[in-house]
Design an enzyme around this catalytic site. Structure first.
Site, PDB file in Angstrom:
ATOM      1  NE  ARG A  34      80.796  42.559  58.986  1.00  0.00           N
ATOM      2  CZ  ARG A  34      79.552  42.185  58.696  1.00  0.00           C
ATOM      3  NH1 ARG A  34      79.233  41.950  57.435  1.00  0.00           N
ATOM      4  NH2 ARG A  34      78.649  42.037  59.627  1.00  0.00           N
TER       5      ARG A  34
ATOM      6  CG  ASP B 145      65.981  70.126  38.949  1.00  0.00           C
ATOM      7  OD1 ASP B 145      64.998  69.804  39.676  1.00  0.00           O
ATOM      8  OD2 ASP B 145      66.672  71.142  39.167  1.00  0.00           O
ATOM      9  N   GLY B 146      64.734  66.703  39.743  1.00  0.00           N
ATOM     10  CA  GLY B 146      64.892  65.880  40.931  1.00  0.00           C
ATOM     11  C   GLY B 146      64.877  66.634  42.243  1.00  0.00           C
TER      12      GLY B 146
ATOM     13  CD  GLN C  83      78.892  55.558  56.209  1.00  0.00           C
ATOM     14  OE1 GLN C  83      79.685  56.490  56.088  1.00  0.00           O
ATOM     15  NE2 GLN C  83      78.023  55.226  55.253  1.00  0.00           N
TER      16      GLN C  83
ATOM     17  CE  LYS D 298      79.079  38.750  62.178  1.00  0.00           C
ATOM     18  NZ  LYS D 298      79.981  39.853  61.883  1.00  0.00           N
TER      19      LYS D 298
ATOM     20  N   GLY E 246      73.578  38.090  54.878  1.00  0.00           N
ATOM     21  CA  GLY E 246      74.705  37.165  54.855  1.00  0.00           C
ATOM     22  C   GLY E 246      75.041  36.647  56.241  1.00  0.00           C
ATOM     23  CB  THR E 247      75.659  38.424  59.453  1.00  0.00           C
ATOM     24  OG1 THR E 247      76.760  39.186  58.978  1.00  0.00           O
ATOM     25  CG2 THR E 247      75.902  38.053  60.902  1.00  0.00           C
TER      26      THR E 247
END
Length: 315
Positions: free
Chosen positions: A198, A41-42, A101, A196, A229-230
């Site tokens: 975002r 089941d992981g 975060q 820049k 990307g940056t």
């Protein structure tokens, strides 16, 4: 194994076994025996297959993709070590997942970097050794000991060996200026900054370049390259504004989604990374040079064990 380090145990979970083996070799010990498996089941099951009673244990685990699986492996391992009477439980986390975060940018957002720190402490960790946190203030999220290592000296040593002429160190945003300054100081070079904006996550728009890059060899530096990307927009902007060639470097090569394709199609001549995150074969290209952090982490572990200064590693 030397008698001096008989009470050190190095264990690796699944995120970066190759790096763990290198670190153990630097220290002069073998990797500890443990098995990490999953039920159908992981659910994760960990079994420590040797006695660690009274030992100083170091667990090597980057919380890179799949981040939640690697984080759960680590938390379960800490609990197993605690219940097996380890003297100290030291987490060596070359790459600290969820570090981006680190604050509430909008209303009702979590501060997940703090949550991860709480989870590690509650599980029973005594110390964390990590490299180039996305935000250095994450160290303050911990009430246990934390040693924050730097990847800049490893990157600087590589670029010194290339004998590049007329270089400028470029930060891809305002937040990375301190990091760029550290590399610039070691290479005795000026810095420039990409200004820049975002508009949304993982989308960067280059605005202008602050500093003289005309005719120079530019070295872009960041802590993490994720979708690239940056860094690729920055490299292209540097060439368009007169840089003769562009190198890029980072400590943590997340390289998710379209990153490899973007790097291959960009003006970046060479991308220099470290092995804090394991690089699968499908992400290896001629443009990417990977340096090892094993000597740095191994030396840091030995200094912690011998109660010597870790900060003098960077003098």
């Amino acid at each position: 194994m030397s008698n001096q380090y008989r009470d050190i145990k190095i264990f690796s979970l699944n995120s970066n076994v190759a790096l763990a083996e290198e670190i153990a070799k630097v220290i002069g010990v073998g990797l500890g025996k443990c098995s990490v498996s999953q039920f159908s089941d992981g659910e994760i099951q960990i079994n420590i297959e040797e006695s660690i009673r009274g030992c100083d244990v170091y667990v090597i685990q980057s919380t890179s993709a799949p981040v939640n699986e690697h984080l759960m492996e680590l938390l379960i391992m800490i609990d197993a070590l605690k219940r097996a009477s380890a003297k100290t439980i030291n987490i060596v986390m070359p790459y600290y997942g969820y570090a981006r975060q680190d604050r509430k940018a909008r209303a009702r957002e979590p501060i997940t970097a703090k949550l991860v720190a709480n989870l590690l402490e509650t599980a029973g960790a005594d110390r964390v050794i990590t490299l180039d946190l996305h935000a250095p203030q994450i160290q303050g999220f911990f009430d246990i000991l934390i040693d924050h290592l730097m990847g800049v000296p490893i990157l600087a040593e590589y670029f010194e060996s290339k004998n590049l002429q007329d270089i400028v160190i470029v930060s891809p945003d305002h937040g990375g200026v301190t990091r760029a300054r550290k590399l610039a100081d070691r290479l005795k070079a000026p810095i420039a900054i990409i200004d820049k904006r975002r508009p949304r996550p993982n989308v960067a728009e280059v605005m202008n370049i602050v500093g003289n890059i005309e005719g120079k060899t530019a070295i872009l530096i960041d802590d993490i390259i994720d979708t690239a990307g940056t860094i690729t927009l920055a490299a292209n902007a540097l060439v368009e504004n007169g840089a003769s060639e562009v190198f890029a470097c980072c400590t943590h090569p997340v390289l998710s989604g379209p990153a490899i394709e973007r790097i291959q199609n960009s003006k970046i001549k060479e991308l220099v990374i470290t092995n804090t995150i394991a690089l699968p074969e499908e992400k290896r290209t001629d443009k990417i040079i990977q340096l090892s952090v094993a000597p740095l982490i191994g030396e840091a572990i030995l200094r912690v064990h011998q109660e010597k200064s870790v900060s003098t590693l960077f003098d």
